[in-house]
Design a protein around this motif. Structure first.
Motif, short mmCIF file in Angstrom:
data_model
loop_
_atom_site.label_atom_id
_atom_site.label_comp_id
_atom_site.label_asym_id
_atom_site.label_seq_id
_atom_site.Cartn_x
_atom_site.Cartn_y
_atom_site.Cartn_z
N ASP A 264 0.81 -1.22 0.00
CA ASP A 264 0.00 0.00 0.00
C ASP A 264 0.84 1.27 0.00
O ASP A 264 0.35 2.36 0.25
N THR B 112 2.77 4.57 -1.11
CA THR B 112 2.56 5.62 -2.12
C THR B 112 3.89 6.10 -2.69
O THR B 112 3.93 7.09 -3.41
N GLY C 55 0.52 2.52 -6.80
CA GLY C 55 -0.78 2.02 -7.19
C GLY C 55 -0.83 1.32 -8.52
O GLY C 55 -1.89 0.85 -8.94
N ALA D 53 0.55 -7.83 3.11
CA ALA D 53 0.99 -6.44 3.03
C ALA D 53 2.38 -6.28 2.42
O ALA D 53 2.80 -5.16 2.14
#
Length: 545
Positions: free
Chosen positions: A473, A475, A500, A517
């Protein structure tokens, strides 16, 4: 206002006498229809000047023309009890009357009930003890105007901490009166202090005005300004007046002064947000000055200090008690801001331009502002309100400040780990634990999520490869780069993972494993190992948004 009061002291009693004596309403009825008490209610404060030469305390009002700030009521305040008696405004005027000179006034008993001229007599005749007063705050609009280009605003009718002011177009000139050119003139009273005022009897001195000065001069040609626009709601107002022929005579072919009045910041505490915008075009390059008279005789003593905040020049006025007026020069950024013999001057030297100034009023500690943008795209957030300029509408705008964004990406990770976005230990390049990994690497590579921190990473095969883990996740942008000699300008991208995106730009060079994760990544250099090359290097570059 002073002219109306002085002349009205003769006209209004005569008109009422004519009505009562012979039933002739030729004068009294038109006077009633003009609701003359309303300008009183927006002009006169519930604070009082020092005792005058007749040993009387007088209400402070917004002076115009040659007037002083002492409001000589001339008996009209009490006489208007009769003029407003059958009007819907009667209970609201009674609220005002009781506080400015009646039973709720802090004046000594001998000074109550409009003691100037026949005021006390009118009070005895027309004060109705059965009438219940009503507070106009929140019922009446934030501003009113008359048919001569005069606009007044007020935030409430409560006490000496109310905020009230005006902006004038001055569309009529009376050649046989002691008149002054007041186009673009402003005044402001707030929290017990008359901050902006003028010109009193010094009408020929430009710096006695709170207005626009051009090359050190103001109009003196008996010409008038122009009313352009007026809009008012319960909480705000927008007023535009033009310089008209008055300012054309001093070299401004065109000038409009905008005034935004926003009473939402803290009406209950007597605070307000105001902003003026002067848009002008001259016949040649001229020095145009936004000028505020802070040194009017018989007014309050005001301390002026200059500073800067958020890249903008600021000014702070301190008045009675702990009252303040704090302002920001929004545009132009290079405007000259000076203490001109105790007055405030904001100047720019151009042929065509704008002067945009914002200020807040209140008492206690002046608020800090957040400022962004540049030129006319600038914005200011203060006291929970946001001020900006809408070029399409050619209007300043105000509304609730934008809510702070919830932290996301690296900021969310930093907040969770360090508890404060301002903690230097959370800076991307910091390594507060001395573990050999910067925070940006711990975040982007998910090192804090591994079962045993910084261990268990997949090992590279015999080919020139680099292995690492990455946070799913994240960025951050990950770029695997190769170089033959580590020189700064020799690194070239092998493959890139955009935030993403889910896949690398050259997936043939990448092998990934794992779920949840974390992903374990191995990137193999497609150039291979060449014995003719003495060296080859790979690295992972991390870019945070």
């Amino acid at each position: 206002m002073g002219y109306k009061v002085y002349g009205g002291g003769f006209l209004y009693p005569a008109a009422l006498a004519l009505e009562e004596a012979v039933g002739n309403t030729t004068l009294s009825q038109p006077l009633r229809s003009r609701t003359p008490w309303r300008p009183f209610m927006y002009n006169v404060s519930f604070a009082y000047s020092s005792i005058d030469q007749f040993r009387r305390e007088l209400p402070i009002y917004l002076p115009t023309g040659v007037s002083n700030p002492d409001f000589y009521e001339e008996g009209l305040t009490s006489l208007f009890l009769e003029y407003s008696r059958d009007h819907v405004d009667a209970p609201y005027y009674r609220h005002f009357y009781d506080r400015v000179t009646g039973v709720e006034s802090p004046l000594a008993p001998e000074f109550k009930f409009d003691q100037h001229r026949a005021g006390t007599t009118w009070a005895v005749l027309f004060y109705d003890p059965e009438l219940e007063s009503e507070d106009p705050t929140g019922v009446w609009p934030a501003a009113i105007e008359d048919n001569r280009g005069y606009a007044w605003y007020r935030n409430r009718w409560q006490d000496e901490n109310d905020t009230l002011g005006y902006l004038f177009a001055d569309t009529n000139h009376h050649g046989r009166a002691w008149n002054s050119e007041e186009a673009l003139a402003m005044s402001l009273f707030s929290n017990g202090t008359l901050f902006f005022h003028g010109p009193s009897t010094g009408t020929s001195t430009p710096t006695n005005y709170t207005s626009v000065i051009v090359d050190g001069e103001r109009p003196t040609n008996n010409e008038t300004g122009r009313r352009v626009a007026f809009e008012a709601t319960l909480d705000d107002a927008y007023i535009i007046v033009g310089g008209g022929p008055a300012y054309q005579a001093v070299g401004l072919n065109h000038i409009h002064r905008h005034l935004l009045v926003d009473l939402a910041p803290g009406r209950a505490e007597g605070r307000a947000l105001l902003s003026s915008l002067d848009r002008f075009e001259a016949d040649q390059t001229r020095t145009v000055t936004w000028h505020a008279n802070l040194t009017m005789p018989r007014a309050h003593s005001i301390d002026l200090s200059l500073d800067s905040e958020g890249g903008r020049a600021t000014f702070l006025l301190r008045g009675e008690g702990d009252s303040y007026l704090k302002g920001w020069v929004m545009h132009p950024a290079n405007a000259s801001v000076s203490d001109a013999n105790g007055n405030l001057a904001i100047s720019t030297e151009v042929q065509q331009g704008d002067i945009w100034v914002a200020w807040v009023t209140g008492s206690g500690v002046p608020p800090a502002a957040e400022i962004g943008g540049s030129g006319m795209d600038a914005w200011l957030e203060v006291d929970g309100r946001r001020l900006a300029y809408d070029s399409g509408a050619d209007r300043m705008t105000s509304g609730p400040a934008l809510p702070p964004d919830d932290p996301s990406g690296y900021d969310a990770w930093r907040m969770a780990r360090y508890g404060d976005l301002d903690d230097p230990d959370g800076a991307p390049a910091a390594d507060p634990g001395g573990r050999g990994y910067a925070n940006a690497a711990e975040y982007a590579l998910g090192l804090d999520l591994l079962p045993v921190p910084y261990a268990g990473l997949p090992r590279a095969p015999d080919a020139l490869s680099i292995a690492f883990a990455r946070r799913v996740d994240s960025t951050a942008r990950l770029i695997v780069e190769a170089s033959d000699d580590l020189a700064p300008n020799t690194w070239s991208a092998v493959t890139t993972l955009e935030p993403g995106a889910g896949s690398w730009t050259d997936p043939s060079a990448v092998a990934e494993s794992g779920d949840g994760a974390i992903r374990f990544v191995t990137v193999t250099d497609p150039a291979g190992m060449d014995a003719s090359e003495p060296s080859r290097f790979l690295r992972v570059r991390i870019e945070l948004p």
